[in-house]
Design a protein around this motif. Sequence first.
Motif, PDB file in Angstrom:
ATOM      1  N   LEU B  15       0.716  -1.296   0.007  1.00  0.00           N
ATOM      2  CA  LEU B  15      -0.030   0.029  -0.019  1.00  0.00           C
ATOM      3  C   LEU B  15       1.022   1.331   0.222  1.00  0.00           C
ATOM      4  N   ARG B  17       3.713   1.365  -1.221  1.00  0.00           N
ATOM      5  CA  ARG B  17       4.600   1.472  -2.573  1.00  0.00           C
ATOM      6  C   ARG B  17       6.052   1.219  -2.323  1.00  0.00           C
ATOM      7  N   ARG B  90       5.610  16.105 -14.265  1.00  0.00           N
ATOM      8  CA  ARG B  90       5.789  14.897 -14.897  1.00  0.00           C
ATOM      9  C   ARG B  90       6.168  13.778 -14.059  1.00  0.00           C
ATOM     10  N   VAL B  91       5.197  12.932 -14.230  1.00  0.00           N
ATOM     11  CA  VAL B  91       5.285  11.795 -13.245  1.00  0.00           C
ATOM     12  C   VAL B  91       5.109  10.279 -14.125  1.00  0.00           C
ATOM     13  N   PRO B  92       5.830   9.178 -13.483  1.00  0.00           N
ATOM     14  CA  PRO B  92       5.885   8.030 -14.105  1.00  0.00           C
ATOM     15  C   PRO B  92       4.517   7.479 -14.348  1.00  0.00           C
ATOM     16  N   ARG B  93       4.586   6.596 -15.467  1.00  0.00           N
ATOM     17  CA  ARG B  93       3.360   5.649 -15.714  1.00  0.00           C
ATOM     18  C   ARG B  93       2.757   5.280 -14.194  1.00  0.00           C
ATOM     19  N   ILE B  94       1.359   5.582 -14.231  1.00  0.00           N
ATOM     20  CA  ILE B  94       0.605   5.237 -13.022  1.00  0.00           C
ATOM     21  C   ILE B  94      -0.042   3.680 -13.247  1.00  0.00           C
ATOM     22  N   LEU B  95      -0.539   3.394 -14.251  1.00  0.00           N
ATOM     23  CA  LEU B  95      -1.178   1.947 -14.190  1.00  0.00           C
ATOM     24  C   LEU B  95      -0.613   1.191 -15.690  1.00  0.00           C
ATOM     25  N   GLY B  96      -0.194   0.124 -15.515  1.00  0.00           N
ATOM     26  CA  GLY B  96       0.063  -0.512 -17.090  1.00  0.00           C
ATOM     27  C   GLY B  96      -0.985  -0.877 -17.875  1.00  0.00           C
ATOM     28  N   GLU B  97      -0.581  -1.586 -18.797  1.00  0.00           N
ATOM     29  CA  GLU B  97      -1.844  -1.940 -19.582  1.00  0.00           C
ATOM     30  C   GLU B  97      -2.799  -2.837 -19.145  1.00  0.00           C
ATOM     31  N   GLU B  98      -4.008  -2.563 -19.544  1.00  0.00           N
ATOM     32  CA  GLU B  98      -5.088  -3.402 -18.724  1.00  0.00           C
ATOM     33  C   GLU B  98      -4.824  -4.776 -19.125  1.00  0.00           C
ATOM     34  N   ALA B  99      -5.420  -5.939 -18.329  1.00  0.00           N
ATOM     35  CA  ALA B  99      -5.332  -7.118 -18.349  1.00  0.00           C
ATOM     36  C   ALA B  99      -6.374  -7.366 -19.551  1.00  0.00           C
TER      37      ALA B  99
END
Lengths: 502, 99
Positions: B15, B17, B90-99
């Motif tokens: 939680l 991170r 600017r922030v890094p990718r929050i969520l990856g590709e959808e499953a």
Amino acid sequence: MTTTRSVMPFDEALERFEPVLGLETHVELGTESKMFCGCPTAFGAPPNTQVCPVCLALPGALPVANDQAIESTIRIGLALNCTIAEWCRFARKNYFYPDMPKNYQISQYDEPLCTDGHLDVEVDGRTVRVEIERVHLEEDTGKSTHVGGATGRIHGADYSIVDYNRAGIPLVEIVTRPIAGTDRLAPEVARAYVTELRELMRSLGVSDVRMEQGSLRCDVNVSLMPRGAAEWGTRTETKNVNSLRSVERAVRGEIERQAAVLADGGRIVQETRHFHEDTGATTSGRSKEEAQDYRYFPEPDLLPIAPAPEWVEELRARLPELPTARRRRLQAEWGVSDLDMAAMRNADAVDLVEATVAAGAPAADARKWWMGELARRANESGTALADLPIEPGQIARVVELVASGALTDKLARQVLEGLLAGEGSPDEIVEARGLRVVSDEGELIAIIDQVLAANTDAADKVRAGKVAAAGALVGGVMKASRGKADAARARELILQRLGVAG
Amino acid sequence: MSAITRDEVAHLARLSRLALADDELEHYATQLDDIIGAVARVAEVATDDIPPSSHALPLTNVYRPDEVRPGLTPEQALAAAPAVEDGRFRVPRILGEEA
Ligand SMILES: [Zn+2]
């Protein structure tokens, strides 16, 4: 993508299932400054120009609550017939997401400022009481833009960029209890509730409630249960539905989708879904189970809120006339039917008509222009009626000019055109465009004689007693005067000059 | 019997991170257990006549007037950001590709 496109037609879905609704509405308060710091709150400012150490969560910065936001929230609670807490606290909602630089949002958890209220809405001539579970105060989040990836959505984006102007703007969350028994009217009830809530906020003057700018946002919960079942089904939550029409469509769409899944022997997953403006469909978002560990605890940086009961009573006594009462009063004053009143409400014209009447116009005229010509113009340009560059006072002046005979309806329409084009006041436009009715009888007669001379055939027919042929001659006069002649007077004069009694 | 399990520490770490290795989980579980134990001793002292409290000061209703105060310029606001784009953090990718 976990998109299922199969849906069951609405009527069939309603024959087999009963819907239960829930609505969570967020209202950005229209305070000058943010909830916990002195940053301004204007919409549309360049990114990160309305930020400070507090709303950026720089080390050592401490929040202090905005007294106006507390007062507005209590007034909302009172207007929704809620009980106001005598003592309550802010709470930290912990989550890691870059829209809040603190890594938590200051909200309220088990001690909301207002609880147990209700709001009555009217649908199809029937009054539906929507129970309000709670109204609490929190802060809005920043705005993220997702860059790269296939869709511009958060999933699969390469990275995101964040503007914190909105972070920390006071946000009131209004949560209903589950709304059962609305049956086929469920989509309309949802829409009527948000409409009524929006009008309530406006009458309280606590927010500009502009859905297209996000100062009123709605999350729609829907579940279905088989007819006759005792237990409610699993619900989904469709996020950020951003227009009244979309609220209705989202409920309808979700009923049709869930019915298809259930009829197929499937099961509804408790999840967040996204509404798509273009298709009216929703698609699956984050599943709820993984996102819900916020570890709320009392906010140590802010002291408890303990509104004095005398103060609350004073606020209650000062509440303005609320929308339902106001609508009833206006309808009686204007002498319009339920249907006309509903049409004005749907067109967002009630306030405008009221202001036009206040500026001196008779209600029937005010309504005629706003619901006719102006509604048509707004519709054509895809703008809200209130956003037309035209003031109720200007409409009142146009009405006055028509009443005095200085303008015909047709000329008045040209004045409206000038107003919409920003050509100045009604009188300036009449002057500049030369729109005044030809009231000089001599001038009118000169035009008529010209027209008679140019249309001898028609003139002869009238002389011979075919009075109907005068219509073409009146048309000719109107054309020659570029619409500025008084058509009825022109007709009289034509008949006179052709020796036929009018 | 410890007050916090290794699995709970792993859950909290996720939680928060924080990427914790196995030996670190062990290490923090022991430390957190000590802290929870210390807090529990304070709780033992509390009796019925001592209401639970979240704030050390006996104050309520401390507010500020709804007035705009000068904040930071965007340059100041973004000065310490690791990455900036288009006037935004600017922030890094929050969520990856959808499953
Ligand atoms: Zn600030």
